[in-house]
Design a protein around this motif. Structure first.
Motif, PDB file in Angstrom:
ATOM      1  N   HIS A  18     -35.462  43.858  -3.177  1.00  0.00           N
ATOM      2  CA  HIS A  18     -36.808  43.580  -2.693  1.00  0.00           C
ATOM      3  C   HIS A  18     -36.819  43.591  -1.165  1.00  0.00           C
ATOM      4  O   HIS A  18     -35.933  43.028  -0.532  1.00  0.00           O
ATOM      5  CB  HIS A  18     -37.193  42.192  -3.218  1.00  0.00           C
ATOM      6  CG  HIS A  18     -38.628  41.847  -3.090  1.00  0.00           C
ATOM      7  ND1 HIS A  18     -39.042  40.568  -2.833  1.00  0.00           N
ATOM      8  CD2 HIS A  18     -39.760  42.584  -3.200  1.00  0.00           C
ATOM      9  CE1 HIS A  18     -40.357  40.526  -2.803  1.00  0.00           C
ATOM     10  NE2 HIS A  18     -40.818  41.743  -3.018  1.00  0.00           N
ATOM     11  N   ARG A  19     -37.813  44.207  -0.576  1.00  0.00           N
ATOM     12  CA  ARG A  19     -37.970  44.268   0.889  1.00  0.00           C
ATOM     13  C   ARG A  19     -36.719  44.820   1.565  1.00  0.00           C
ATOM     14  O   ARG A  19     -36.298  44.341   2.603  1.00  0.00           O
ATOM     15  CB  ARG A  19     -38.342  42.902   1.467  1.00  0.00           C
ATOM     16  CG  ARG A  19     -39.607  42.343   0.844  1.00  0.00           C
ATOM     17  CD  ARG A  19     -40.010  41.023   1.444  1.00  0.00           C
ATOM     18  NE  ARG A  19     -40.988  40.381   0.592  1.00  0.00           N
ATOM     19  CZ  ARG A  19     -41.441  39.149   0.759  1.00  0.00           C
ATOM     20  NH1 ARG A  19     -41.001  38.433   1.770  1.00  0.00           N
ATOM     21  NH2 ARG A  19     -42.315  38.639  -0.059  1.00  0.00           N
ATOM     22  N   SER A  20     -36.077  45.727   0.888  1.00  0.00           N
ATOM     23  CA  SER A  20     -34.907  46.499   1.348  1.00  0.00           C
ATOM     24  C   SER A  20     -33.591  45.741   1.243  1.00  0.00           C
ATOM     25  O   SER A  20     -32.544  46.294   1.566  1.00  0.00           O
ATOM     26  CB  SER A  20     -35.082  47.057   2.762  1.00  0.00           C
ATOM     27  OG  SER A  20     -34.909  46.059   3.736  1.00  0.00           O
ATOM     28  N   GLY A  21     -33.600  44.505   0.780  1.00  0.00           N
ATOM     29  CA  GLY A  21     -32.315  43.829   0.617  1.00  0.00           C
ATOM     30  C   GLY A  21     -32.448  42.374   0.245  1.00  0.00           C
ATOM     31  O   GLY A  21     -31.540  41.775  -0.311  1.00  0.00           O
ATOM     32  N   GLY A  22     -33.574  41.803   0.539  1.00  0.00           N
ATOM     33  CA  GLY A  22     -33.780  40.372   0.293  1.00  0.00           C
ATOM     34  C   GLY A  22     -34.666  39.839   1.399  1.00  0.00           C
ATOM     35  O   GLY A  22     -34.757  40.429   2.476  1.00  0.00           O
ATOM     36  N   ARG A  23     -35.288  38.722   1.106  1.00  0.00           N
ATOM     37  CA  ARG A  23     -36.220  38.171   2.088  1.00  0.00           C
ATOM     38  C   ARG A  23     -35.485  37.568   3.275  1.00  0.00           C
ATOM     39  O   ARG A  23     -34.402  37.004   3.119  1.00  0.00           O
ATOM     40  CB  ARG A  23     -37.071  37.081   1.433  1.00  0.00           C
ATOM     41  CG  ARG A  23     -37.949  37.586   0.314  1.00  0.00           C
ATOM     42  CD  ARG A  23     -38.403  36.448  -0.548  1.00  0.00           C
ATOM     43  NE  ARG A  23     -37.273  35.753  -1.157  1.00  0.00           N
ATOM     44  CZ  ARG A  23     -37.372  34.839  -2.097  1.00  0.00           C
ATOM     45  NH1 ARG A  23     -38.551  34.500  -2.554  1.00  0.00           N
ATOM     46  NH2 ARG A  23     -36.304  34.253  -2.602  1.00  0.00           N
ATOM     47  N   THR A  24     -36.115  37.637   4.429  1.00  0.00           N
ATOM     48  CA  THR A  24     -35.575  36.966   5.607  1.00  0.00           C
ATOM     49  C   THR A  24     -35.394  35.474   5.329  1.00  0.00           C
ATOM     50  O   THR A  24     -34.449  34.853   5.792  1.00  0.00           O
ATOM     51  CB  THR A  24     -36.532  37.186   6.801  1.00  0.00           C
ATOM     52  OG1 THR A  24     -36.573  38.598   7.064  1.00  0.00           O
ATOM     53  CG2 THR A  24     -36.071  36.445   8.027  1.00  0.00           C
ATOM     54  N   SER A  25     -36.269  34.924   4.492  1.00  0.00           N
ATOM     55  CA  SER A  25     -36.182  33.494   4.181  1.00  0.00           C
ATOM     56  C   SER A  25     -34.933  33.145   3.384  1.00  0.00           C
ATOM     57  O   SER A  25     -34.609  31.980   3.226  1.00  0.00           O
ATOM     58  CB  SER A  25     -37.430  33.061   3.409  1.00  0.00           C
ATOM     59  OG  SER A  25     -37.601  33.871   2.268  1.00  0.00           O
ATOM     60  N   ASP A  26     -34.229  34.130   2.837  1.00  0.00           N
ATOM     61  CA  ASP A  26     -32.986  33.850   2.124  1.00  0.00           C
ATOM     62  C   ASP A  26     -31.788  33.769   3.056  1.00  0.00           C
ATOM     63  O   ASP A  26     -30.634  33.753   2.609  1.00  0.00           O
ATOM     64  CB  ASP A  26     -32.752  34.905   1.039  1.00  0.00           C
ATOM     65  CG  ASP A  26     -33.788  34.807  -0.063  1.00  0.00           C
ATOM     66  OD1 ASP A  26     -34.038  33.669  -0.506  1.00  0.00           O
ATOM     67  OD2 ASP A  26     -34.357  35.829  -0.441  1.00  0.00           O
ATOM     68  N   LEU A  27     -32.073  33.692   4.343  1.00  0.00           N
ATOM     69  CA  LEU A  27     -31.052  33.412   5.367  1.00  0.00           C
ATOM     70  C   LEU A  27     -29.957  34.477   5.416  1.00  0.00           C
ATOM     71  O   LEU A  27     -28.788  34.166   5.614  1.00  0.00           O
ATOM     72  CB  LEU A  27     -30.438  32.019   5.146  1.00  0.00           C
ATOM     73  CG  LEU A  27     -31.449  30.870   4.978  1.00  0.00           C
ATOM     74  CD1 LEU A  27     -30.739  29.569   4.681  1.00  0.00           C
ATOM     75  CD2 LEU A  27     -32.320  30.732   6.205  1.00  0.00           C
ATOM     76  N   LEU A  28     -30.366  35.703   5.226  1.00  0.00           N
ATOM     77  CA  LEU A  28     -29.424  36.797   5.404  1.00  0.00           C
ATOM     78  C   LEU A  28     -29.267  37.057   6.905  1.00  0.00           C
ATOM     79  O   LEU A  28     -30.054  36.581   7.711  1.00  0.00           O
ATOM     80  CB  LEU A  28     -29.934  38.042   4.678  1.00  0.00           C
ATOM     81  CG  LEU A  28     -30.080  37.855   3.157  1.00  0.00           C
ATOM     82  CD1 LEU A  28     -30.857  38.996   2.539  1.00  0.00           C
ATOM     83  CD2 LEU A  28     -28.707  37.736   2.505  1.00  0.00           C
ATOM     84  N   SER A  29     -28.242  37.828   7.250  1.00  0.00           N
ATOM     85  CA  SER A  29     -27.957  37.999   8.677  1.00  0.00           C
ATOM     86  C   SER A  29     -28.777  39.120   9.304  1.00  0.00           C
ATOM     87  O   SER A  29     -28.688  39.353  10.503  1.00  0.00           O
ATOM     88  CB  SER A  29     -26.467  38.286   8.865  1.00  0.00           C
ATOM     89  OG  SER A  29     -26.115  39.442   8.128  1.00  0.00           O
TER      90      SER A  29
END
Lengths: 413, 201
Positions: free
Chosen positions: A174-185
């Motif tokens: 989703h959204r190319s890899g995961g939401r920004t809110s999922d604390l990805l780098s």
């Protein structure tokens, strides 16, 4: 007011895995293709199973950076949406894996360092025609918390090949890899996320398409420029208010990336990743002609590059459906319809994509399959639901913010 | 803040309000409270872009207008609006120059009470109507409403039966856009309409 004052700001500080001297030694060399692919499989986890669960699906992926191909090995676990991501090398007859682990349900992360010694199977993997059998590979090593030196033991033992049925099964980020809110780098809907998403287990991506003022398709999810997705720039309101030149100069996504154009994104997918599927989620109500033109251009580029790639135009609502039907060549434009089965037929969509809340809908999915079409489900994030849809459903793909969780459930199925 | 209001309430009960003697009519007033001053933007401005120079201005003019219903009780209730320049910056990107400014018009329900003699506290809750102006390769004006709050302390000096002047320090916070601003203002407080309430026992 009080609620706002009590809101916690969570943060994940990704550990720096560059400090393993053995891995950095000059004699450590890249692994061959045969070694990497032979290593892929379902492993039992012994030491460390209380933290990560009893099984791990280990898989390799690649991206191209500055004309160099970079290979990553990922291990997907069954507990707490945990995974590790690393790189591999061979040294003195052993295989070394160096990286980090993360749990998506929390901010837990740390370093992980693994070794396959000659007696534990590296002699097989580094041989000319590696044939791996259950129990023939044991991966030993240590993991730690945050930036601490890894000292907690972990062991993996090869049990079987990765599941590959149904095939192809699309693990769509989703959204190319995961939401920004999922604390990805990296930020959602960014080129940087597209480059990273295969490490999380994705085989394809969903990206959100809007038009800038002037009609350039860009990737952005929300209705307005906001602090969930961007750094504070002073620009407010809909992205459609601004030209791409203005957005490109003044707006940075949460982790500092520029808002990409759709062309930037597809250029990255075609030439820098091994992704096989792109779902263009059209977030605006205007003409889809420009999106169709870009879809056609990049399908041709992918074919010319020898890539097997599907790019579909998403039809999430009636407005987009009507705009799609207004295209002169809509019947030959690959599309994905989120609406009714009648609308799937009307739009000549090749994929039907209902919301997960409707359940597995096996009868409808079978009907779609009979028509030679595929069915995807969106957006599945709860691990129990993911397990249930993979075990009991017939879908050909799952859209998720946690591709590592879908990857685990699919590959160990 | 809840603790502060409770504490102030307790202080006020002890020090500030003296009930009317029995049989004396309680006065109600409408108060116009107007003033202006200077604001300073406190929140981090973290927009990072390689190769782009930025020159931030965090201070600017601020003004507040309130209309308060002031019964002969501790709490007063009213409406507040005004204007505040949040921040602006100029940007140089190669040979191109641009400017961004963000300002706000608050529209709030405001409560007020005396903490001690002459010292009033104000607490507001409502919305900040934000305006963003961009001048770079064309002009764009965008608007956004952000829920928010404000807290102010004002020291009043009466200059007549109906008029006072005041010095006020105010903190403003827009939630959605994470804007924190403080301001210092000079104010004129005018009790422009009064009427009798019910008789006390």
């Amino acid at each position: 007011m009080v609620a706002a004052g009590c809101k916690n700001e969570y943060k994940v500080v990704m550990p720096d895995a560059s400090g393993w001297n053995l891995f950095n030694s000059p004699g450590a060399l890249p692994l061959a293709f045969a070694s990497r692919t032979a290593m892929e499989g379902v492993y039992s986890v012994f030491n460390g199973s209380d933290i990560f669960g009893e099984l791990s699906a280990i898989k390799w992926s690649y991206t191209i950076k500055n004309a160099d191909t970079v290979f990553h090995v990922s291990g997907f676990f069954g507990k707490d949406i945990a995974y590790f991501i690393g790189t591999g090398k061979k040294l003195n007859g052993s295989i070394l894996i160096n990286g980090y682990w993360r749990k998506m349900v929390s901010t837990e992360t740390g370093l992980i360092r693994l070794i396959i010694s000659a007696e534990n199977g590296s002699s097989i993997l580094l041989g000319p025609n590696p044939i791996v059998t259950p129990g023939s590979i044991t991966i030993d090593g240590f993991f730690g918390n945050q930036q601490q030196e890894p000292v907690i033991p972990i062991t993996f033992k090869y049990t079987r090949k990765l599941n590959n049925s149904p095939s192809p099964f699309r693990i769509l980020a989703h959204r190319s890899g995961g939401r920004t809110s999922d604390l990805l780098s990296v930020s959602e809907n960014s080129v940087e996320m597209i480059l990273k998403t295969a490490e999380f287990g994705s085989t394809g991506i969903e990206i959100d398409v809007r038009l800038s003022k002037g009609g350039i398709p860009i990737l952005y999810h929300d209705n307005t420029i906001n602090l969930r997705t961007t750094q504070k720039s002073g620009l407010l309101g809909p992205v459609e208010n601004y030209t791409y030149e203005q957005l490109s100069t003044f707006v940075r996504l949460t982790h500092g990336e520029k808002i990409p154009t759709l062309k930037d994104a597809l250029e990255t997918v075609v030439y820098k990743t091994g992704l096989t599927f792109v779902w263009l989620d059209t977030k605006y109500a205007g003409s889809l002609a420009i999106v169709r033109a870009i879809q056609k251009e990049y399908l041709q580029k992918a074919a010319a590059a020898g890539r097997t790639l599907q790019i579909v135009i998403g039809l999430p609502g009636d407005e987009q459906l009507e705009q799609f039907l207004a295209l002169p060549d809509y019947a030959s434009a690959p599309s994905l319809c989120e609406l009714s089965l009648a609308d799937v037929e009307r739009s000549k969509a090749i994929i039907w994509a209902p919301r997960f809340t409707e359940g597995t809908q096996n009868d409808n999915v079978a009907l779609v399959h009979q028509q030679g079409k595929q069915a995807f489900v969106w957006t599945l994030d709860v691990p129990e639901f993911i397990t249930s849809f993979i075990n009991e459903g017939q879908f050909d793909g799952i859209l998720t913010n946690f591709p590592s969780c879908v990857a685990y459930n699919y590959y160990v199925h | 803040m809840v603790v502060l209001i409770v504490a102030c309430n307790s202080l006020s009960a002890q020090d500030a309000v003296k009930p009317n003697p029995p049989g004396i009519a309680k006065k109600h007033s409408l108060v116009l409270d107007i003033g202006g001053g200077y604001s300073n933007y406190l929140s981090p401005l973290n927009f990072k872009a390689t190769g782009i120079e930025k020159d931030y201005v965090r201070s600017g003019p601020a003004a507040t207008i309130r209309i308060l219903w002031q019964p002969q009780y501790r709490l007063r209730l009213g409406l507040e609006t005004g204007f505040c320049n949040f921040y602006s910056y100029r940007l140089v990107n190669g040979n191109k120059k641009g400017k961004v400014s963000v300002s706000a018009i608050p529209v709030m329900v405001v409560w007020s009470m005396a903490i001690v003699k002459r010292l009033d506290i104000f607490a507001g809750f409502g919305t900040y109507m934000l305006t963003s102006k961009l001048d770079y390769e064309g002009k764009v004006i965008s608007k956004l409403n952000s829920l928010g709050t404000s807290v102010a302390l004002a020291y009043k000096i009466p200059i007549s039966k109906t008029t006072a002047i005041a010095a006020e320090a105010k903190w403003m916070n827009a939630f959605q856009t994470k804007d924190d601003v403080v301001s210092a203002e000079l104010r004129v407080v005018w009790k422009f309409f009064q009427w009798d309430g019910r008789k006390g026992k």
